[in-house]
Design a protein around this motif. Structure first.
Motif, PDB file in Angstrom:
ATOM      1  N   LEU A  89       0.818  -1.210   0.000  1.00 38.15           N
ATOM      2  CA  LEU A  89       0.000   0.000   0.000  1.00 38.15           C
ATOM      3  C   LEU A  89       0.852   1.260   0.000  1.00 38.15           C
ATOM      4  O   LEU A  89       0.323   2.365   0.143  1.00 38.15           O
ATOM      5  CB  LEU A  89      -0.917  -0.001   1.235  1.00 38.15           C
ATOM      6  CG  LEU A  89      -1.920  -1.149   1.305  1.00 38.15           C
ATOM      7  CD1 LEU A  89      -2.690  -1.114   2.620  1.00 38.15           C
ATOM      8  CD2 LEU A  89      -2.892  -1.097   0.129  1.00 38.15           C
ATOM      9  N   PHE A 138      -0.945   3.496  -3.521  1.00 39.59           N
ATOM     10  CA  PHE A 138      -2.044   3.736  -2.595  1.00 39.59           C
ATOM     11  C   PHE A 138      -1.739   4.826  -1.570  1.00 39.59           C
ATOM     12  O   PHE A 138      -2.584   5.140  -0.735  1.00 39.59           O
ATOM     13  CB  PHE A 138      -2.417   2.442  -1.870  1.00 39.59           C
ATOM     14  CG  PHE A 138      -3.049   1.413  -2.775  1.00 39.59           C
ATOM     15  CD1 PHE A 138      -4.417   1.404  -2.998  1.00 39.59           C
ATOM     16  CD2 PHE A 138      -2.263   0.462  -3.412  1.00 39.59           C
ATOM     17  CE1 PHE A 138      -4.998   0.456  -3.828  1.00 39.59           C
ATOM     18  CE2 PHE A 138      -2.831  -0.482  -4.255  1.00 39.59           C
ATOM     19  CZ  PHE A 138      -4.201  -0.488  -4.468  1.00 39.59           C
ATOM     20  N   GLN A 148     -10.428   1.267  -2.584  1.00 38.12           N
ATOM     21  CA  GLN A 148      -9.319   1.435  -3.523  1.00 38.12           C
ATOM     22  C   GLN A 148      -9.722   2.175  -4.783  1.00 38.12           C
ATOM     23  O   GLN A 148      -8.901   2.892  -5.373  1.00 38.12           O
ATOM     24  CB  GLN A 148      -8.703   0.087  -3.865  1.00 38.12           C
ATOM     25  CG  GLN A 148      -9.617  -0.893  -4.552  1.00 38.12           C
ATOM     26  CD  GLN A 148      -8.933  -2.239  -4.747  1.00 38.12           C
ATOM     27  OE1 GLN A 148      -8.143  -2.424  -5.662  1.00 38.12           O
ATOM     28  NE2 GLN A 148      -9.225  -3.175  -3.859  1.00 38.12           N
ATOM     29  N   LEU A 187      -7.449   5.279  -5.860  1.00 36.29           N
ATOM     30  CA  LEU A 187      -6.720   5.256  -7.126  1.00 36.29           C
ATOM     31  C   LEU A 187      -7.222   6.343  -8.078  1.00 36.29           C
ATOM     32  O   LEU A 187      -6.432   6.917  -8.834  1.00 36.29           O
ATOM     33  CB  LEU A 187      -6.815   3.879  -7.773  1.00 36.29           C
ATOM     34  CG  LEU A 187      -6.061   2.767  -7.032  1.00 36.29           C
ATOM     35  CD1 LEU A 187      -6.260   1.430  -7.732  1.00 36.29           C
ATOM     36  CD2 LEU A 187      -4.575   3.075  -6.903  1.00 36.29           C
TER      37      LEU A 187
END
Length: 372
Positions: free
Chosen positions: A220, A224, A270, A274
């Motif tokens: 991550l 991320f 996510q 993103l």
């Protein structure tokens, strides 16, 4: 066991906290938990209550079922049981190499790339051949050179896709050629995939979905924006994952209860994370491109919307001494190419906040004028 100094980590450990304008990092601008909640449009109450009321025991040793399920869904042919939580991708790479490489094994490693991928196998007694990348081919390695390096006893090929520090992505067609060569001798292919190309993330194919002997590491930390969570993962086929489990007991008990909760929350959101980071990367990449076009002493092979780049500096001194003077006199931090065995180059992380990026680039240009 002897191992070389970790060049980039040594540099950042020494200097990153003293930088005013840090444009050295390969992470997309790190988020706070408050920023994450804002990106997701969530109220903090549910997450806060979960963090405050969860018992601080060892938690789920391999990562919670929710974590393993969410990670497995990022791939096409992965079951949750194949996912092992690690201490970032650094921990994932170490676990995979420590578990699989023995003295006398033959390993082929992309070079330069993330230093773990060649110096850990060397430290374990492997015979390591370096598969060099070439600026003349947009920092890609030559597939014909891999054919010359491969041996009947090659144990593993190690890649960083996209590459750190250059940002170069090896596309599906290229990776299929790597897989075909590896399969011809039964070699494993380990790929550190922490840098997702955010211009077209849906087009990226992981090694784990291409090859039964593929091993993927990820975290991550980069795409991320949460390096502080220190959560990554390693995925392999069932047989290799069971080998990893044995070695993992010696290197890591668990990822931490709060860390796992935050990791699950990030992965549950996510798409929003993103999408937010895609906008940032593409915006900052345009700023970076325009700066390079106007700076006569800098050239670059542009990355494919990943968060790291490798600039070439037209200066009459070593990039290491230049970067140190730059930091001390202007507060701008780069990573000198010597830390990647690329003298004359520097890693420039353009995926920071706009003010830091623009100010850092402006001060870097002003500093370069001393050589005009």
């Amino acid at each position: 066991m002897k191992i070389a100094e970790f060049g980039i980590e040594n540099w950042l450990n020494q200097w990153e906290k003293s930088a005013k304008y840090d444009i050295s990092q390969s992470t997309i601008k790190s988020m706070s938990v408050a920023e994450l909640l804002k990106v997701n449009g969530d109220n903090e109450q549910a997450l806060t209550e979960q963090l405050l009321n969860t018992q601080m025991n060892y938690g789920w040793i391999e990562g919670s079922p929710e974590f393993k399920q969410l990670v497995s869904q990022m791939y096409h042919h992965v079951k949750p049981n194949q996912v092992l939580q690690t201490n970032g991708a650094t921990g994932a790479n170490y676990l995979a190499l420590y578990s699989m490489i023995e003295p006398g094994d033959h390993v082929i490693s992309e070079y330069p790339s993330y230093q773990q991928l060649y110096d850990i196998p060397r430290s374990l007694g492997a015979d390591v051949d370096l598969w060099r990348i070439h600026e003349s081919d947009h920092w890609r390695p030559d597939i014909d050179e891999l054919k010359k390096l491969i041996r009947p006893n090659t144990k593993m090929i190690c890649l960083n896709n996209a590459n750190n520090p250059t940002g170069t992505l090896l596309d599906y067609e290229f990776m299929q050629q790597v897989v075909d060569i590896a399969a011809s001798v039964g070699a494993y292919v380990l790929v550190d995939e922490v840098y997702l190309p955010l211009d077209h993330p849906e087009a990226f194919t992981s090694i784990i979905d291409m090859y039964d002997r593929g091993i993927v590491t990820n975290s991550l930390s980069k795409s991320f924006s949460f390096p502080g969570v220190r959560i990554g993962w390693v995925i392999a086929n069932d047989e290799v994952t069971d080998i990893f489990r044995k070695y993992r007991d010696y290197t890591m008990i668990c990822g931490g209860v709060w860390n796992d909760i935050l990791a699950v929350y990030i992965l549950q959101h996510q798409d929003q994370v993103l999408a937010h980071n895609q906008k940032l990367v593409l915006h900052d990449l345009e700023i970076f491109k325009n700066w390079v076009d106007q700076e006569p002493r800098v050239s670059v092979i542009l990355p494919q919307a990943v968060s790291t780049s490798c600039i070439k500096l037209d200066i009459p001194e070593s990039t290491e001494s230049f970067c140190l003077r730059l930091l001390k006199e202007t507060g701008v931090l780069l990573v000198p190419g010597e830390r990647f065995d690329l003298p004359g180059y520097a890693r420039l992380g353009y995926c920071t906040d706009e003010t830091t990026l623009k100010t850092g680039l402006k001060k870097l240009s002003a500093f370069l004028r001393q050589f005009d």
